[in-house]
Design an enzyme around this catalytic site. Sequence first.
Site, PDB file in Angstrom:
ATOM      1  N   GLU A 118      14.745  25.177  37.960  1.00  0.00           N
ATOM      2  CA  GLU A 118      16.172  24.818  38.036  1.00  0.00           C
ATOM      3  C   GLU A 118      17.003  26.089  38.066  1.00  0.00           C
ATOM      4  OE1 GLU A 118      17.162  22.469  34.491  1.00  0.00           O
ATOM      5  OE2 GLU A 118      15.031  22.014  34.449  1.00  0.00           O
ATOM      6  N   LYS A 120      19.680  28.621  36.557  1.00  0.00           N
ATOM      7  CA  LYS A 120      20.134  28.964  35.219  1.00  0.00           C
ATOM      8  C   LYS A 120      21.646  29.148  35.298  1.00  0.00           C
ATOM      9  CE  LYS A 120      19.096  31.964  31.293  1.00  0.00           C
ATOM     10  NZ  LYS A 120      20.447  32.099  30.851  1.00  0.00           N
ATOM     11  N   ASP A 122      25.406  29.821  34.299  1.00  0.00           N
ATOM     12  CA  ASP A 122      25.970  30.791  33.379  1.00  0.00           C
ATOM     13  C   ASP A 122      27.164  30.185  32.641  1.00  0.00           C
ATOM     14  OD1 ASP A 122      26.165  33.119  32.053  1.00  0.00           O
ATOM     15  OD2 ASP A 122      26.963  34.297  33.718  1.00  0.00           O
ATOM     16  N   TYR A 228      20.394  19.016  31.198  1.00  0.00           N
ATOM     17  CA  TYR A 228      19.035  19.442  31.510  1.00  0.00           C
ATOM     18  C   TYR A 228      17.978  19.026  30.485  1.00  0.00           C
ATOM     19  CZ  TYR A 228      20.638  23.648  28.934  1.00  0.00           C
ATOM     20  OH  TYR A 228      21.163  24.502  28.025  1.00  0.00           O
ATOM     21  N   LYS A 316      15.635  36.216  35.058  1.00  0.00           N
ATOM     22  CA  LYS A 316      17.021  36.696  35.150  1.00  0.00           C
ATOM     23  C   LYS A 316      17.195  37.541  36.402  1.00  0.00           C
ATOM     24  CE  LYS A 316      19.164  36.859  31.040  1.00  0.00           C
ATOM     25  NZ  LYS A 316      20.387  36.585  30.496  1.00  0.00           N
ATOM     26  N   CYS A 408      59.013  51.863  45.018  1.00  0.00           N
ATOM     27  CA  CYS A 408      58.045  51.225  45.915  1.00  0.00           C
ATOM     28  C   CYS A 408      57.363  52.288  46.787  1.00  0.00           C
ATOM     29  CB  CYS A 408      58.768  50.202  46.781  1.00  0.00           C
ATOM     30  SG  CYS A 408      57.732  49.529  48.074  1.00  0.00           S
ATOM     31  N   CYS A 411      58.776  51.614  50.643  1.00  0.00           N
ATOM     32  CA  CYS A 411      60.164  51.811  51.071  1.00  0.00           C
ATOM     33  C   CYS A 411      60.958  52.710  50.122  1.00  0.00           C
ATOM     34  CB  CYS A 411      60.869  50.464  51.219  1.00  0.00           C
ATOM     35  SG  CYS A 411      61.191  49.676  49.629  1.00  0.00           S
ATOM     36  N   CYS A 426      58.797  45.118  44.090  1.00  0.00           N
ATOM     37  CA  CYS A 426      59.783  45.926  44.805  1.00  0.00           C
ATOM     38  C   CYS A 426      60.990  45.024  45.021  1.00  0.00           C
ATOM     39  CB  CYS A 426      59.199  46.364  46.147  1.00  0.00           C
ATOM     40  SG  CYS A 426      60.456  46.946  47.295  1.00  0.00           S
ATOM     41  N   CYS A 431      62.014  45.430  52.448  1.00  0.00           N
ATOM     42  CA  CYS A 431      60.876  46.357  52.389  1.00  0.00           C
ATOM     43  C   CYS A 431      59.894  46.019  53.508  1.00  0.00           C
ATOM     44  CB  CYS A 431      60.195  46.241  51.027  1.00  0.00           C
ATOM     45  SG  CYS A 431      58.679  47.195  50.931  1.00  0.00           S
TER      46      CYS A 431
END
Length: 680
Positions: A118, A120, A122, A228, A316, A408, A411, A426, A431
């Site tokens: 199956e 695994k 996380d 499971y 793993k 910025c 500009c 900004c 701009c």
Amino acid sequence: MSREGTSSGVRQQIEQLRRELRRHEHQYYVLDAPEISDQEYDALMRRLMALEQEHPELATPDSPSRRVGGAPREGFRQVAHSAPMLSLDNALNEGELRDFDRRVRELLRDAPYRYTAELKLDGLSLAVRYRDGVMVEAVTRGDGRVGEDVTENARTIRSLPLRVENGLDEFEVRGEVIMTSRAFERLNTQRDQLGLPRYANPRNSAAGSIRVLDPGVTASRQLDFFAYLLMSKGELVEASHWGSLERLKAMGFRVNPERILCDSLDGLLGFIQKWEEGRDTLPYEIDGIVAKVDSIAQQVQLGWTAKAPRWAIAFKYPARSAVTLLENIEVQVGRTGTLTPVAHLRPVTVSGVTVSRATLHNEDEIERLGLAIGDEVEVLRSGDVIPKVVRVVTPGEHRRPFHMPANCPVCGEQVARAEGEVASRCINPDCPAKLKETILHFASRGVMDIDGMGDALVEQLVDRGILRSVADLYQLTAEVLAGLERMGAKSAARILRGIEESKKKPLPRVLTGLGIPFVGERTAQLLASEFGSMDALMAADVETLQNANEVGPKVAQSIRLFFDGAHNRELVERLRAAGLQFTHAVEKKAGGPLTGKTVVVTGTLPALSREEAHAMIERAGGKAGGSVSKKTSYVVAGDKAGSKLEKARTLGIPVIDEQELRRLVGADPAATGLGEAAGE
Ligand code: IVH
């Protein structure tokens, strides 16, 4: 339990609704095959909740209404596990897997055996107990012997059945609580908007979400559960692990479909390789695969060490991270003017992909990580595509701290960070960086769909001063396009056709295209149905906006601010002149019962959502209004109706309830409203 006076009709209605909701939950959350829309589901849920509120004596802990989260708690009760929740031994490479297999073969004295393999997942493991088919307790792993009672929170996980029809009288299911990558991204985006720190990964946020004291918070996190293990009275049931998974599936649990039964180590290795390559295609994160000897009799024969079963192993996958140098932090300017720091890394290979850039999200994130330019950092590739910096490994000797620039980078205008926000923006509406991003967003697929309007073209058009706003797109001619680099007559014609076609795009697309901060596709859709036209939306005050479905104070303010800007108003007028769609065509019944009437809906209706009520009004030929005025014909008031109801009363406008609305439009008052809402 029953109180005198509870009619059996109500009881039956409640039972019927619960049955329907359970079936739809299973279709949606377990089988991924919904039969009704989210709105229809919500309408059923609201109806059930209204009935249960009226008849508290009929509330039960397994009612689907418990999914939305009950009252917050003071702390978690400690609960002993029925059998220890141990972890698995790991194999980090093929050699270690072969060692494990050899041990199994020896202990089983060369008898034939098979493995179930199956994914695994996380997340975090959870033990869920059922008595007489009803979920009674959900406990976290804790130290393996004693965990925490998180039952109320677990009830909000939609893929975890609250009631199981064909189970054993008493059983326990163990499995993994996870957060999908999508739910995780959504959560972090929300946290950005609220000025809260981001969660580092889906696992942490799933763990954090199951251990909050307020179940309402867990409910909003949209966790998932994959089963499971099936046990009864501390023992495994069924003769094989595969059989146990099949049984769990038949009982209504979500069981991961990516699993195989294999006769040999080769089969196992094939599965491992398949998912090492394919893990990015999964909607959630995995960190390996788990192999279990399939026969339960053989599992018993193999037994356990103090730490883990001898019949299972976790293979793993190597961490998909690497350590490299943070060479620089560059600031990019996005469409809404947001300044995003981007890490420039010394190129490094992370599981086959070269990584040289990673997003750092915002200034707070850099501070949280304690990053400075010149540090050695760990870069992680997770399920999604954009790599991220997760921590400082070694601080650089001559490290340079990062500061968001005051101006910025594109500009030179001032940069501002609003209170309570993590983003710096900004402030210059003109701009060029914003402009390019705005045009690309406006033209993108799913918005105005202007084919061919890509990066290179927009860059040229903006740099040459041809496009100063999205409205200028509608002034483009074949001659102007012909004067550009790498532009043939054919491409020019295609682009002009795309621009012409975009004029037919419906109002929600136009609204999305405007790039109002916090107004994405979904909000634009809701706003268009709610207000019906650009003009109504532009005229709405913050309060009216806030009364709209799913619009909070922040979004309402952002919309108001946008339309208050002279610059934006001018843009809207130019788009109107260009012939874009400014009204939202909702199918109306010619000569329907509400023709010529304007109806305003306010507060929470028992069964219909705001959108559904509006659709119902519009289908009957009426206009769904956003605010109450002398011209309003009716106000439909639900629970917690506020200022609109008051205004209706002052103006002497008839106030009706949902049932009356149904009668007016000619719908069956007993119907749940589902027929009305369908076909959206
Ligand atoms: S079986 C005794 N199957 O991995 C067997 N565990 O280190 C117990 N996990 O604590 C676990 N996916 O949280 C099993 N398909 C899977 C799993 C899985 C994820 C987690 C689980 C467990 C840890 C083992």
